[in-house]
Design a protein around this motif. Structure first.
Motif, PDB file in Angstrom:
ATOM      1  N   PHE A  38       0.810  -1.111   0.024  1.00  0.00           N
ATOM      2  CA  PHE A  38       0.020   0.073   0.178  1.00  0.00           C
ATOM      3  C   PHE A  38       0.945   1.129   0.070  1.00  0.00           C
ATOM      4  O   PHE A  38       0.658   2.137  -0.742  1.00  0.00           O
ATOM      5  CB  PHE A  38      -0.850  -0.055   1.212  1.00  0.00           C
ATOM      6  CG  PHE A  38      -2.151  -0.626   0.778  1.00  0.00           C
ATOM      7  CD1 PHE A  38      -3.312  -0.188   0.626  1.00  0.00           C
ATOM      8  CD2 PHE A  38      -2.018  -2.444   0.887  1.00  0.00           C
ATOM      9  CE1 PHE A  38      -4.512  -0.893   0.560  1.00  0.00           C
ATOM     10  CE2 PHE A  38      -3.341  -2.924   0.852  1.00  0.00           C
ATOM     11  CZ  PHE A  38      -4.595  -2.195   0.338  1.00  0.00           C
ATOM     12  N   HIS A  39       2.026   1.214   0.682  1.00  0.00           N
ATOM     13  CA  HIS A  39       3.106   2.277   0.608  1.00  0.00           C
ATOM     14  C   HIS A  39       3.465   2.666  -0.934  1.00  0.00           C
ATOM     15  O   HIS A  39       3.559   3.789  -1.105  1.00  0.00           O
ATOM     16  CB  HIS A  39       4.121   2.119   1.654  1.00  0.00           C
ATOM     17  CG  HIS A  39       5.026   3.275   1.674  1.00  0.00           C
ATOM     18  ND1 HIS A  39       4.946   4.416   1.888  1.00  0.00           N
ATOM     19  CD2 HIS A  39       6.358   3.257   1.037  1.00  0.00           C
ATOM     20  CE1 HIS A  39       5.994   5.046   1.843  1.00  0.00           C
ATOM     21  NE2 HIS A  39       6.939   4.266   1.368  1.00  0.00           N
ATOM     22  N   ASN A  40       3.895   1.496  -1.434  1.00  0.00           N
ATOM     23  CA  ASN A  40       4.494   1.467  -2.882  1.00  0.00           C
ATOM     24  C   ASN A  40       3.252   2.031  -3.504  1.00  0.00           C
ATOM     25  O   ASN A  40       3.442   3.066  -4.741  1.00  0.00           O
ATOM     26  CB  ASN A  40       4.953   0.132  -3.040  1.00  0.00           C
ATOM     27  CG  ASN A  40       6.066  -0.387  -2.552  1.00  0.00           C
ATOM     28  OD1 ASN A  40       6.668   0.361  -2.205  1.00  0.00           O
ATOM     29  ND2 ASN A  40       6.342  -1.469  -2.652  1.00  0.00           N
ATOM     30  N   ALA A  41       1.986   1.730  -3.576  1.00  0.00           N
ATOM     31  CA  ALA A  41       0.754   2.193  -4.352  1.00  0.00           C
ATOM     32  C   ALA A  41       0.612   3.709  -4.155  1.00  0.00           C
ATOM     33  O   ALA A  41       0.330   4.532  -5.031  1.00  0.00           O
ATOM     34  CB  ALA A  41      -0.286   1.407  -4.250  1.00  0.00           C
ATOM     35  N   SER A  42       0.721   3.915  -2.809  1.00  0.00           N
ATOM     36  CA  SER A  42       0.656   5.488  -2.581  1.00  0.00           C
ATOM     37  C   SER A  42       1.594   6.086  -3.231  1.00  0.00           C
ATOM     38  O   SER A  42       1.500   7.504  -3.693  1.00  0.00           O
ATOM     39  CB  SER A  42       0.507   5.795  -1.063  1.00  0.00           C
ATOM     40  OG  SER A  42      -0.487   5.031  -0.429  1.00  0.00           O
ATOM     41  N   ALA A  43       2.834   5.938  -3.007  1.00  0.00           N
ATOM     42  CA  ALA A  43       4.256   6.457  -3.661  1.00  0.00           C
ATOM     43  C   ALA A  43       4.047   6.537  -5.185  1.00  0.00           C
ATOM     44  O   ALA A  43       4.142   7.605  -5.878  1.00  0.00           O
ATOM     45  CB  ALA A  43       5.285   5.775  -3.354  1.00  0.00           C
ATOM     46  N   ALA A  44       3.503   5.434  -5.612  1.00  0.00           N
ATOM     47  CA  ALA A  44       3.056   5.600  -7.157  1.00  0.00           C
ATOM     48  C   ALA A  44       2.096   6.621  -7.577  1.00  0.00           C
ATOM     49  O   ALA A  44       2.411   7.491  -8.539  1.00  0.00           O
ATOM     50  CB  ALA A  44       2.673   4.253  -7.695  1.00  0.00           C
ATOM     51  N   ALA A  45       1.061   6.817  -6.816  1.00  0.00           N
ATOM     52  CA  ALA A  45       0.083   7.572  -6.950  1.00  0.00           C
ATOM     53  C   ALA A  45       0.518   9.098  -6.779  1.00  0.00           C
ATOM     54  O   ALA A  45       0.193  10.021  -7.727  1.00  0.00           O
ATOM     55  CB  ALA A  45      -1.234   7.511  -6.168  1.00  0.00           C
ATOM     56  N   THR A  46       1.437   9.139  -5.896  1.00  0.00           N
ATOM     57  CA  THR A  46       1.938  10.568  -5.513  1.00  0.00           C
ATOM     58  C   THR A  46       3.085  11.027  -6.583  1.00  0.00           C
ATOM     59  O   THR A  46       2.933  12.100  -7.210  1.00  0.00           O
ATOM     60  CB  THR A  46       2.669  10.836  -4.325  1.00  0.00           C
ATOM     61  OG1 THR A  46       1.826  10.186  -3.388  1.00  0.00           O
ATOM     62  CG2 THR A  46       3.340  11.997  -3.901  1.00  0.00           C
ATOM     63  N   GLN A  47       3.600  10.058  -7.075  1.00  0.00           N
ATOM     64  CA  GLN A  47       4.669  10.442  -8.462  1.00  0.00           C
ATOM     65  C   GLN A  47       3.880  10.505  -9.590  1.00  0.00           C
ATOM     66  O   GLN A  47       4.115  11.569 -10.207  1.00  0.00           O
ATOM     67  CB  GLN A  47       5.475   9.088  -8.770  1.00  0.00           C
ATOM     68  CG  GLN A  47       6.609   9.347  -9.619  1.00  0.00           C
ATOM     69  CD  GLN A  47       7.535  10.407  -8.974  1.00  0.00           C
ATOM     70  OE1 GLN A  47       7.853  10.525  -7.969  1.00  0.00           O
ATOM     71  NE2 GLN A  47       8.030  11.462  -9.945  1.00  0.00           N
ATOM     72  N   LYS A  48       2.708   9.985  -9.840  1.00  0.00           N
ATOM     73  CA  LYS A  48       1.868  10.392 -11.064  1.00  0.00           C
ATOM     74  C   LYS A  48       1.429  11.673 -10.689  1.00  0.00           C
ATOM     75  O   LYS A  48       1.433  12.727 -11.918  1.00  0.00           O
ATOM     76  CB  LYS A  48       0.726   9.450 -11.048  1.00  0.00           C
ATOM     77  CG  LYS A  48       1.509   8.233 -11.474  1.00  0.00           C
ATOM     78  CD  LYS A  48       0.004   7.235 -11.725  1.00  0.00           C
ATOM     79  CE  LYS A  48       0.486   5.825 -12.498  1.00  0.00           C
ATOM     80  NZ  LYS A  48      -0.681   4.806 -12.766  1.00  0.00           N
ATOM     81  N   ALA A  49       1.061  12.008  -9.777  1.00  0.00           N
ATOM     82  CA  ALA A  49       0.250  13.559  -9.571  1.00  0.00           C
ATOM     83  C   ALA A  49       1.510  14.275  -9.705  1.00  0.00           C
ATOM     84  O   ALA A  49       1.142  15.627 -10.436  1.00  0.00           O
ATOM     85  CB  ALA A  49      -0.096  13.749  -8.123  1.00  0.00           C
ATOM     86  N   LEU A  50       2.568  14.304  -9.172  1.00  0.00           N
ATOM     87  CA  LEU A  50       3.679  15.179  -9.357  1.00  0.00           C
ATOM     88  C   LEU A  50       4.099  15.403 -10.531  1.00  0.00           C
ATOM     89  O   LEU A  50       4.744  16.559 -11.266  1.00  0.00           O
ATOM     90  CB  LEU A  50       5.042  14.944  -8.412  1.00  0.00           C
ATOM     91  CG  LEU A  50       4.499  14.908  -6.652  1.00  0.00           C
ATOM     92  CD1 LEU A  50       5.853  14.352  -5.940  1.00  0.00           C
ATOM     93  CD2 LEU A  50       4.343  16.255  -6.391  1.00  0.00           C
ATOM     94  N   THR A  51       4.365  14.198 -11.333  1.00  0.00           N
ATOM     95  CA  THR A  51       4.739  14.039 -12.737  1.00  0.00           C
ATOM     96  C   THR A  51       3.884  15.009 -13.415  1.00  0.00           C
ATOM     97  O   THR A  51       4.186  15.925 -14.262  1.00  0.00           O
ATOM     98  CB  THR A  51       5.019  12.802 -13.159  1.00  0.00           C
ATOM     99  OG1 THR A  51       5.693  12.145 -12.341  1.00  0.00           O
ATOM    100  CG2 THR A  51       5.434  12.968 -14.626  1.00  0.00           C
ATOM    101  N   ALA A  52       2.367  14.859 -13.294  1.00  0.00           N
ATOM    102  CA  ALA A  52       1.567  15.656 -14.049  1.00  0.00           C
ATOM    103  C   ALA A  52       1.404  17.156 -13.893  1.00  0.00           C
ATOM    104  O   ALA A  52       1.363  17.902 -14.734  1.00  0.00           O
ATOM    105  CB  ALA A  52       0.083  15.180 -13.870  1.00  0.00           C
ATOM    106  N   ALA A  53       1.647  17.531 -12.493  1.00  0.00           N
ATOM    107  CA  ALA A  53       1.753  18.773 -12.010  1.00  0.00           C
ATOM    108  C   ALA A  53       2.968  19.456 -12.721  1.00  0.00           C
ATOM    109  O   ALA A  53       2.758  20.588 -13.246  1.00  0.00           O
ATOM    110  CB  ALA A  53       1.866  18.913 -10.639  1.00  0.00           C
TER     111      ALA A  53
END
Length: 412
Positions: A38-53
């Protein structure tokens, strides 16, 4: 558990400990794996949001219409605080979500949400569960089997020691228990047992020598005293003194016989006609004995011991009989040689029929002590019966003994 074997208790204890350990390890593993995934999934979601931003800011499309912004990545959503969020945000249970707030150059804010699917985490946890559910019972079965085998192998010398100890009696104290070559605590136990048997054998040998010496030392002065009384004492005094000597001689003989029986001296048995022994011995004690003897009732035993048994029972019956004593010998259908010594006296109370076989027990305390025995005759009789593999009990009308019947070709 109190009556269970050591082997079973050790197996259950080992299996229980391993089961508890496996439960703890499984729970720790499951929670750790779940947290990591779950930590890895959350990190992946955060990375997607930051990359998109970062991408949208550098391209200057932050202020584009929501539909156009959403085309950048299906797992990234753009919306302003006043706009309606995308529909997939409602499926938050299946995804890990992360959001980033970006400020537009002309002012205002745009919310960027990234998501990462939790299917990988769910699949990993499902796989772990499918492996552990059949694996843990199988592992416990293996642990129980290995423990049962290992403990049984370790306790095998104990069974050998116990079996040998059960076979050792006072007549064969020269035997020793086997000492395993393991050099462990069981080997130390075997050596201790053998050391104890050494001391016990020495004590029994000393006891036997004492009995033999005491027999010689007691009989000789009593015989000398009897001879001197018969030759030199006045008639009246000699009669009383000889009665005391007879009593002392009988008591000494009884005590020495009991000592030999207690020492467990091996019997030199032979085939003995119990009926013949009973008839001859009974008639020596009293001529008014009624005999009911069946022929060829043969037992394996020591003739002298069996004569002593019959003599003690007959003498007891003669002292208490009103007018008749009956000695009966017969073979029973159960393969036993039955000896009955009956009298028409008052009999023995039911509550005292076991106590009469205790040493120095006399139920008729009111009578003069020199009118009866010292309370050893019945005890000696039972000791002899047991030593010959038989039984002796008191019942209605007298005493009943039974011995294994000796069988041979052409006979019963």
């Amino acid at each position: 558990m109190r009556t269970a074997s050591v082997r079973l208790r050790a197996t259950l204890a080992a299996t229980l400990v391993v089961a508890l350990a496996l439960v703890v390890v499984t729970l720790v593993l499951a929670f750790s794996l779940r947290g990591t995934l779950f930590h890895n999934a959350s990190a992946a979601a955060t990375q997607k949001a930051l990359t998109a931003a970062a991408t949208t800011t550098s391209l200057g499309v932050v202020e584009a219409v929501p539909a156009q912004r959403a085309l950048l990545d299906p797992d990234v959503a753009f919306f302003t605080p006043g706009e309606a969020p995308p529909a997939w945000l409602s499926a938050a249970d299946d995804y890990a979500m992360a959001q980033v707030v970006v400020e537009a150059p002309q002012g205002g804010e745009t919310v960027i949400v990234g998501r990462a699917s939790l299917d990988v985490a769910d699949d990993a946890l499902r796989t772990l569960t499918q492996v552990l559910l059949p694996g843990v019972p199988l592992l416990l079965f293996v642990v129980a089997g290995m423990t049962w085998f290992a403990v049984g192998r370790s306790l095998r010398p104990v069974a050998a020691i116990r079996g040998k100890m059960a076979d050792i009696t006072a007549s064969d104290l020269h035997q020793r228990v086997p000492v395993p070559e393991s050099g462990d605590e069981i080997a130390a136990l075997a050596m201790t047992v053998n050391s104890t048997l050494d001391r016990l054998e020495s004590a029994v040998e000393q006891h036997k020598r004492f009995v033999a010496d005491a027999a010689h030392e007691l009989r000789s002065p009593i015989a000398t005293l009897r001879a001197r009384l018969e030759l030199t004492a006045p008639p009246g005094l000699a009669e009383e003194a000889l009665a005391d000597v007879d009593r002392l001689q009988t008591l000494a003989g009884d005590l020495l016989l009991l000592a030999r029986l207690d020492a467990g001296e091996p019997l030199r048995t032979s085939e003995v006609d119990l009926g013949q022994v009973a008839a001859e011995t009974a008639l020596r004690w009293c001529e008014r004995v009624t005999l009911d003897i069946e022929p060829d009732v043969v037992v394996s035993g020591v003739r002298g011991h069996l004569e002593r048994l019959v003599a003690n029972l007959v003498s007891n019956a003669v002292r208490h009989a009103a007018s008749e004593v009956v000695v009966r010998v017969r073979a029973t259908p159960e393969g036993l040689a039955s000896l009955e010594v009956l009298d028409d006296g008052p009999g023995i109370p039911v509550e005292s029929r076991e106590a009469v076989f205790d040493r120095f027990t006399r139920l008729d305390e009111a009578r003069a002590r020199d009118a009866g025995g010292a309370g050893l005759g019945l005890s000696i009789a039972r000791e002899i019966a047991v030593l010959h593999g038989g039984t002796l009990v008191a019942g209605d009308g007298g005493f009943f003994a039974a011995f294994p019947l000796q069988t041979f070709a052409g006979k019963r």
